[in-house]
Enzyme design. Structure first.
Site, PDB file in Angstrom:
ATOM      1  N   HIS A   1      -0.997  -1.121  -4.434  1.00  0.00           N
ATOM      2  CA  HIS A   1      -2.484  -0.796  -3.985  1.00  0.00           C
ATOM      3  C   HIS A   1      -2.391   0.906  -3.598  1.00  0.00           C
ATOM      4  O   HIS A   1      -1.418   1.269  -2.796  1.00  0.00           O
ATOM      5  CB  HIS A   1      -2.388  -1.479  -2.544  1.00  0.00           C
TER       6      HIS A   1
ATOM      7  N   HIS B   1      -8.164   1.819  -4.698  1.00  0.00           N
ATOM      8  CA  HIS B   1      -9.007   1.551  -3.742  1.00  0.00           C
ATOM      9  C   HIS B   1      -9.841   2.793  -3.577  1.00  0.00           C
ATOM     10  O   HIS B   1      -9.095   3.662  -2.751  1.00  0.00           O
ATOM     11  CB  HIS B   1      -8.392   0.685  -2.474  1.00  0.00           C
TER      12      HIS B   1
ATOM     13  N   MET C   1      -8.852   8.661  -0.473  1.00  0.00           N
ATOM     14  CA  MET C   1      -9.368   8.810   0.361  1.00  0.00           C
ATOM     15  C   MET C   1     -10.152  10.414   0.458  1.00  0.00           C
ATOM     16  O   MET C   1      -9.224  11.314  -0.051  1.00  0.00           O
ATOM     17  CB  MET C   1      -9.024   8.887   1.954  1.00  0.00           C
TER      18      MET C   1
ATOM     19  N   ASP D   1      -7.672  -6.154   3.143  1.00  0.00           N
ATOM     20  CA  ASP D   1      -6.957  -4.943   3.195  1.00  0.00           C
ATOM     21  C   ASP D   1      -6.799  -4.395   4.759  1.00  0.00           C
ATOM     22  O   ASP D   1      -8.142  -4.204   4.990  1.00  0.00           O
ATOM     23  CB  ASP D   1      -7.608  -3.932   2.282  1.00  0.00           C
TER      24      ASP D   1
ATOM     25  N   MET E   1     -12.013   5.236  -1.515  1.00  0.00           N
ATOM     26  CA  MET E   1     -12.728   5.252  -0.307  1.00  0.00           C
ATOM     27  C   MET E   1     -13.472   6.881  -0.348  1.00  0.00           C
ATOM     28  O   MET E   1     -13.026   7.658   0.484  1.00  0.00           O
ATOM     29  CB  MET E   1     -11.818   5.312   1.108  1.00  0.00           C
TER      30      MET E   1
ATOM     31  N   ASP F   1      -4.650   3.907  -2.033  1.00  0.00           N
ATOM     32  CA  ASP F   1      -5.664   4.318  -1.275  1.00  0.00           C
ATOM     33  C   ASP F   1      -6.104   5.799  -1.694  1.00  0.00           C
ATOM     34  O   ASP F   1      -5.364   6.595  -1.245  1.00  0.00           O
ATOM     35  CB  ASP F   1      -5.378   4.063   0.007  1.00  0.00           C
TER      36      ASP F   1
ATOM     37  N   MET G   1     -12.400  -5.551   3.963  1.00  0.00           N
ATOM     38  CA  MET G   1     -11.508  -4.468   4.822  1.00  0.00           C
ATOM     39  C   MET G   1     -11.458  -5.384   6.299  1.00  0.00           C
ATOM     40  O   MET G   1     -12.383  -5.866   7.077  1.00  0.00           O
ATOM     41  CB  MET G   1     -12.348  -3.387   5.061  1.00  0.00           C
TER      42      MET G   1
ATOM     43  N   SER H   1       0.883  -1.214  -0.038  1.00  0.00           N
ATOM     44  CA  SER H   1      -0.066   0.027   0.104  1.00  0.00           C
ATOM     45  C   SER H   1       0.644   1.256   0.130  1.00  0.00           C
ATOM     46  O   SER H   1       1.697   1.482   0.867  1.00  0.00           O
ATOM     47  CB  SER H   1      -0.856  -0.032   1.237  1.00  0.00           C
TER      48      SER H   1
HETATM   49  C1  DX5 Z   1      -6.908   1.532   5.217  1.00  0.00           C
HETATM   50  C2  DX5 Z   1      -6.334   1.424   3.657  1.00  0.00           C
HETATM   51  C3  DX5 Z   1      -5.293   0.239   3.423  1.00  0.00           C
HETATM   52  C4  DX5 Z   1      -3.768   0.546   4.387  1.00  0.00           C
HETATM   53  C5  DX5 Z   1      -3.225  -0.694   4.594  1.00  0.00           C
HETATM   54  O1  DX5 Z   1      -7.961   2.551   5.007  1.00  0.00           O
HETATM   55  O2  DX5 Z   1      -7.309   1.041   2.681  1.00  0.00           O
HETATM   56  O3  DX5 Z   1      -5.044  -0.146   2.061  1.00  0.00           O
HETATM   57  O4  DX5 Z   1      -3.077   1.331   3.756  1.00  0.00           O
HETATM   58  O5  DX5 Z   1      -2.425  -0.292   5.637  1.00  0.00           O
HETATM   59  P1  DX5 Z   1      -1.864  -1.423   6.748  1.00  0.00           P
HETATM   60  O6  DX5 Z   1      -1.275  -2.584   5.991  1.00  0.00           O
HETATM   61  O7  DX5 Z   1      -0.821  -0.650   7.548  1.00  0.00           O
HETATM   62  O8  DX5 Z   1      -2.864  -1.730   7.955  1.00  0.00           O
HETATM   63 ZN    ZN Z   2      -6.988   0.113   0.799  1.00  0.00          ZN
END
Ligand code: DX5
Ligand code: ZN
Length: 216
Positions: free
Chosen positions: A33, A66, A37, A175, A68, A35, A137, A8
């Protein structure tokens, strides 16, 4: 199929993003990956298109994006243009999930749906056969480095069974909080893709951490 590892980028050092991207390029990781947000769907804001464009420029492996964010339909084409190979939306953020899945697939991207920890896998029964990926998740989304939620194992097993019954091929991605204590059990339960942020980027040797997760 052997499982995939998706480090990630959220846990990377953004002051030296190119270095961290190259590290993943050279490792045995399979995907990046990514993220995204919006500060509305989750209580955090990560990054947007300028960072994705740099990733697209330097990353030599597929971008697993991903989202969010609320109302993700507004940005499907923009994420395609920014280089996403897999685009995952949250079931909790989509009123017309079936339409959203089809809109993603129509661009040529793989379509994924993510489930928050409180969301039962049974809600996917009518769309599972059409999905390329389900992101389970294993923390509440919004931040890296959180503690893994143990109930996830049960959800993976249920999803695995649903897939078998439907003859569905969607990859099961886990995840949040994936680490050296739980990754083997996750694979044994039926996980196909492991996302890892903190476990990779806080390791003294990130490439070795990725190799260990990949080995199973
Ligand atoms: C959380 C993200 C994850 C996060 C995972 O909202 O969707 O992808 O980056 O990080 P770790 O592996 O540190 O939990
Ligand atoms: Zn994620």
């Amino acid at each position: 199929m052997t499982h995939l590892i998706a480090p990630s980028v959220l846990s990377a050092n953004f002051g030296q993003l190119e270095t961290d991207i190259n590290l993943i390029n050279k490792s045995v990781a399979d995907w990046f990956h990514v993220d995204v947000m919006d500060g509305v769907f989750v209580p955090n804001i990560s990054f947007g298109f300028p960072v994705l464009k740099s990733l697209q420029q330097h990353a030599k492996k597929p971008l697993d994006v991903h989202l969010m964010i609320v109302d993700p339909d507004r940005y499907i084409q923009a994420f395609k243009d920014a280089g996403a190979a897999v685009l995952t939306v949250h079931i909790e953020a989509c009123t017309h999930l079936h339409r959203t899945i089809h809109a993603i697939k129509q661009t040529g991207m793989k379509a994924g749906v993510a489930l928050n920890p409180h969301t039962p896998v049974s809600l996917l029964s009518e769309v599972l056969a059409e999905l390329d990926l389900v992101c389970v998740m294993s923390v509440n989304p919004g931040f890296g480095g959180q503690k893994f939620i143990e109930n996830t194992y049960r959800k993976i097993e249920q999803l695995h069974l649903m897939k078998e019954n439907l003859g569905a091929n969607a990859l099961i991605e886990i995840d949040g909080g994936v680490d050296f204590n739980n990754y083997q059990k996750l694979i044994a339960c039926g996980a196909n893709v492991l996302v890892a942020g903190n476990t990779v980027f806080s390791a003294s040797n990130p490439s070795a951490a990725i190799a260990q997760l990949k080995q199973g």
